[in-house]
Scaffold this active site. Structure first.
Site, PDB file in Angstrom:
ATOM      1  N   ASN A  91       0.934  -1.359   0.038  1.00 14.59           N
ATOM      2  CA  ASN A  91      -0.148   0.166   0.001  1.00 14.59           C
ATOM      3  C   ASN A  91       0.833   1.404  -0.111  1.00 14.59           C
ATOM      4  O   ASN A  91       0.204   2.330  -0.317  1.00 14.59           O
ATOM      5  CB  ASN A  91      -0.947  -0.122   1.133  1.00 14.59           C
ATOM      6  CG  ASN A  91      -1.506   1.311   1.451  1.00 14.59           C
ATOM      7  OD1 ASN A  91      -2.407   1.813   0.642  1.00 14.59           O
ATOM      8  ND2 ASN A  91      -1.033   1.841   2.599  1.00 14.59           N
ATOM      9  N   TYR A 159       2.020  10.816 -10.946  1.00 17.10           N
ATOM     10  CA  TYR A 159       1.365   9.760  -9.959  1.00 17.10           C
ATOM     11  C   TYR A 159       0.617   8.921 -10.708  1.00 17.10           C
ATOM     12  O   TYR A 159       0.334   7.894 -10.724  1.00 17.10           O
ATOM     13  CB  TYR A 159       0.326  10.538  -9.151  1.00 17.10           C
ATOM     14  CG  TYR A 159      -0.354   9.608  -8.085  1.00 17.10           C
ATOM     15  CD1 TYR A 159       0.283   9.321  -7.032  1.00 17.10           C
ATOM     16  CD2 TYR A 159      -1.705   9.312  -8.323  1.00 17.10           C
ATOM     17  CE1 TYR A 159      -0.473   8.430  -6.080  1.00 17.10           C
ATOM     18  CE2 TYR A 159      -2.432   8.368  -7.056  1.00 17.10           C
ATOM     19  CZ  TYR A 159      -1.481   7.995  -6.161  1.00 17.10           C
ATOM     20  OH  TYR A 159      -2.370   7.214  -5.265  1.00 17.10           O
ATOM     21  N   LYS A 163       0.903   4.480 -11.090  1.00 19.11           N
ATOM     22  CA  LYS A 163      -0.197   3.876 -10.745  1.00 19.11           C
ATOM     23  C   LYS A 163      -0.626   2.738 -11.912  1.00 19.11           C
ATOM     24  O   LYS A 163      -1.160   1.681 -11.625  1.00 19.11           O
ATOM     25  CB  LYS A 163      -1.209   4.340 -10.317  1.00 19.11           C
ATOM     26  CG  LYS A 163      -1.320   5.143  -8.880  1.00 19.11           C
ATOM     27  CD  LYS A 163      -0.799   3.899  -7.642  1.00 19.11           C
ATOM     28  CE  LYS A 163      -0.636   4.512  -6.492  1.00 19.11           C
ATOM     29  NZ  LYS A 163      -0.561   3.554  -5.403  1.00 19.11           N
TER      30      LYS A 163
END
Length: 252
Positions: A91, A159, A163
């Site tokens: 995570n 980002y 991802k």
């Protein structure tokens, strides 16, 4: 209280706050011994205290997922403390350079997101898989984002790229290692009630107004945790390489 994870050990990275803390609490509530990992000892200790207050079992381990040696040591210490590793949740992530167009994204921000959000997941997978395939298998859940494979927003290029890479890496690893008895899946949250989604100085009310979803509200950290626990549980025994979106319908 359900006890799906009684007798198991779960490792959660980025567990000092936000989604990682909620995931760690959820595993402990369902019977797992939880190794909570991150870079800041004080916040990890807070997570452990919250788990122990509810009668759960946890231990805190500081580690920087961008360092392969740290992650290998994290898995080793988890196994030494609890006797094994059955579930891992990757995570840990950072958000840098928010609002910067791709042409203006600073190299330090770009590198930090690559190091933690992408390479950190790779290093974690490698260390976790090395233990699991030598010890009968396990389940791994990576935490991605709807930003990337599902949604793009201006000023979030670094980002988003990271991802999207995690989504691809998860599916590749799932195919590579299901034969080792390791199920690997991805949860992709949308805007959720977690510190990372708050801009500096922004109130919770201002954040809620900034994000709109068909559901009409932000996703709670507990709802994301529930999705992670499902994918890690025997209930998802035939679920391999999936990307479970939890975003109130925003990416629909």
């Amino acid at each position: 209280m359900s006890a799906r994870f009684t007798g198991t050990t779960a490792l959660v990275t980025g567990a000092g706050s936000g989604l990682g803390r909620a995931i760690a609490l959820a595993f402990a509530a369902e019977g797992a011994s939880v190794a909570v990992a991150g870079r800041t000892a004080a916040t990890l200790d807070e997570t452990v205290a919250l788990i122990e207050k509810e009668g759960g079992t946890a231990a805190a381990f500081t580690a920087d997922v961008s360092r392969a040696d740290d992650v290998r040591a994290l898995v080793r210490r988890t196994v030494e403390r609890f006797g094994g590793l059955d579930v891992a949740v990757n995570n840990a992530a950072v958000l840098r350079g928010e609002g910067s167009p791709v042409a203006d994204l600073g190299p330090a921000d770009w590198q930090a997101m690559l190091d933690i959000n992408v390479t950190g997941v790779l290093y974690a997978l490698q260390a976790e898989i090395a233990h699991m395939r030598a010890n009968g298998g396990g389940a791994i859940v990576n935490v991605g984002s709807t930003l990337g494979a599902h949604v793009r927003l201006p000023g979030m290029g670094g980002y988003t790229a990271g991802k999207a890479a995690v989504a691809a890496l998860t599916r590749a690893a799932a195919l590579d290692h299901i034969g080792d008895g390791i199920r690997i899946n991805l949860v992709s949250p949308g805007a959720s009630d977690a510190p990372m989604s708050l801009r500096p100085g922004e109130t919770h009310e201002e954040r809620a107004a900034r994000f709109t979803t068909p559901l009409g509200r932000l996703t709670s950290a507990e709802e994301v945790a529930a999705a992670v626990l499902y994918l890690a549980s025997p209930d998802a025994g035939s679920t391999v390489g999936t990307d479970l979106v939890v975003d109130g319908g925003a990416a629909a």
